[in-house]
Write a protein that holds these residues in place. Structure first.
Motif, short mmCIF file in Angstrom:
data_model
loop_
_atom_site.label_atom_id
_atom_site.label_comp_id
_atom_site.label_asym_id
_atom_site.label_seq_id
_atom_site.Cartn_x
_atom_site.Cartn_y
_atom_site.Cartn_z
N ASN A 162 4.82 -37.60 -24.44
CA ASN A 162 3.93 -37.51 -23.28
C ASN A 162 4.77 -37.44 -22.01
N GLU A 163 4.56 -36.37 -21.24
CA GLU A 163 5.24 -36.20 -19.94
C GLU A 163 6.73 -36.54 -20.04
N ALA A 164 7.38 -35.80 -20.92
CA ALA A 164 8.81 -36.05 -21.17
C ALA A 164 9.70 -35.62 -20.01
N ASN A 165 9.13 -34.99 -19.00
CA ASN A 165 9.91 -34.69 -17.79
C ASN A 165 9.95 -35.86 -16.83
N THR A 166 9.44 -37.03 -17.25
CA THR A 166 9.47 -38.24 -16.44
C THR A 166 10.29 -39.33 -17.14
N GLY A 167 11.04 -40.09 -16.35
CA GLY A 167 11.83 -41.18 -16.89
C GLY A 167 11.00 -42.29 -17.47
N ARG A 168 9.75 -42.37 -17.06
CA ARG A 168 8.86 -43.39 -17.59
C ARG A 168 8.63 -43.19 -19.09
N PHE A 169 8.63 -41.94 -19.55
CA PHE A 169 8.37 -41.67 -20.96
C PHE A 169 9.59 -41.17 -21.72
#
Length: 384
Positions: A162-169
């Motif tokens: 999920n939303e792998a372009n974010t460091g959160r995921f």
């Protein structure tokens, strides 16, 4: 009738037939996601009924956290009946959805601690290692196979992470100042794809599932975020010709809670206004012969109340309607997921969407967006 008129008539008939085919091609699967309402609340069955009967949903998306289903290492990761696995909540959700004629889309994500490489905790996730890469990609392949074989034809649609372009995921996004998340995501995707197809060869799998925007600058924290266009191009480069997929998934949210569906953003961000150009960029980056299908895996607009920074209920209704119309106008959009059905008035950041994104308020009363959404959704649903 002269030959010229006959040719003109036949051409007109052919044009009408083509127009009808084009209209049919713009049909799509329309549904939503609300894991809290459909898995945790006592009236979850009633809420699923309302999602079908009042909101017009035909497909249900759910996030399947690997770290929740497998808190400890299974002896046989490919076997969903291994005692280390806990599929009870997902079993109930899938069975409840199918009993109401809902198709299901599963998003597999979240590395458990026992499988993860060493690294810092991820910001905003309930599991501190959920955003880290697995030490052995075969563990993810086995988990994906366990999921897809368990549900078989009950679940036809899958996405990976999920939303792998974010460091959160997915952490880290950068290493030594250069983006590494696209190449790491490709490793995750290939591993999960292999397992999904082993368990259910007929499953449809989408690559991507990107957040709509990014951040400039590198902080080496979970707040790092690549712009979706840049991330997609990095994924395509890392894939080469080796990635198989049925669609590209994306979450084209606006940039703030008061922005309407018509908000325009320049590349490298990608919201609803950029769906057409984004599809063209995907085709070019992956060197495809024809334009790919696009799955809108999350879309929504928050209201005030309960979110004081959000739009009015009437504005939410207008944006819900317009967002569906924008999606329908793009013949490559195959699937649209609204997030969420019912508000959670107590939801804190970073789950603020649950505090105001519902078609129902926290008491279950319908907002104007419920009827507006259903009226459009029922007219564009793709037949199974």
């Amino acid at each position: 009738m002269t030959r010229t008129r006959m040719v003109a008539l036949l051409a007109a008939i052919a044009a009408l037939a083509f127009a009808g085919q084009a209209a049919a091609a713009s049909k799509m699967f329309v549904g939503g996601q609300d894991d809290r309402s459909f898995q945790l609340l006592a009236n979850r069955g009633e809420l699923l009924d309302r999602a079908v009967n009042e909101a017009g949903w035909k497909i249900l998306r759910t996030n399947v956290a690997w770290y929740t289903v497998a808190p400890t290492r299974p002896a046989n990761g490919a076997d969903s009946n291994d005692p280390a696995y806990n599929f009870a909540a997902l079993d109930e959700l899938v069975n409840n959805a199918r009993a109401r004629g809902l198709d299901v889309l599963i998003t597999i994500f979240g590395t458990p601690g026992w499988a993860a490489v060493n690294g810092p905790p991820c910001n905003g996730l309930p599991n501190p290692t959920g955003c880290l890469m697995p030490k052995k990609l075969s563990d993810l392949t086995n988990f994906a196979r366990a999921v897809s074989s368990r549900y078989g034809s009950k679940v036809r649609f899958y996405t990976v992470w999920n939303e792998a372009n974010t460091g959160r995921f997915l952490f880290p996004q950068y290493k030594n100042g250069k983006p590494v998340s696209p190449a790491n995501y490709v490793k995750l995707y290939k591993a999960a794809y292999k397992g999904i197809k082993a368990g259910n060869p007929k499953a449809k799998v989408a690559i991507g599932l990107t957040s709509p925007r990014g951040r400039k600058g590198i902080q080496n924290k979970g707040t790092d975020q690549l712009f979706p266009l840049d991330f997609m191009k990095g994924v395509a480069k890392a894939c080469g010709r080796s990635c198989k997929f049925d669609a590209y998934a994306h979450n084209p949210y606006p940039t703030n809670a008061k922005a309407p569906a018509t908000q325009g953003l320049p590349f490298p961000s990608v919201n609803l206004s950029k769906l057409g150009p984004f599809v063209n960029e995907i085709k070019k980056a992956f060197k495809l012969r024809k334009a790919p299908k696009l799955w809108i895996t999350e879309m929504g607009f928050r209201t005030n109340p309960p979110d004081p920074k959000a739009m009015s209920a009437s504005q939410q209704a207008q944006s819900a309607k317009k967002s569906l119309q924008i999606a329908k106008a793009n013949k490559n959009v195959e699937l649209y997921i609204w997030f969420i059905l019912q508000d959670d008035s107590g939801a804190p950041a970073p789950t603020a969407w649950e505090a105001g994104g519902g078609l129902l308020d926290s008491t279950g009363a319908p907002k104007p967006a419920l009827a507006a959404f259903a009226a459009i959704a029922r007219g564009i649903q793709k037949p199974y």
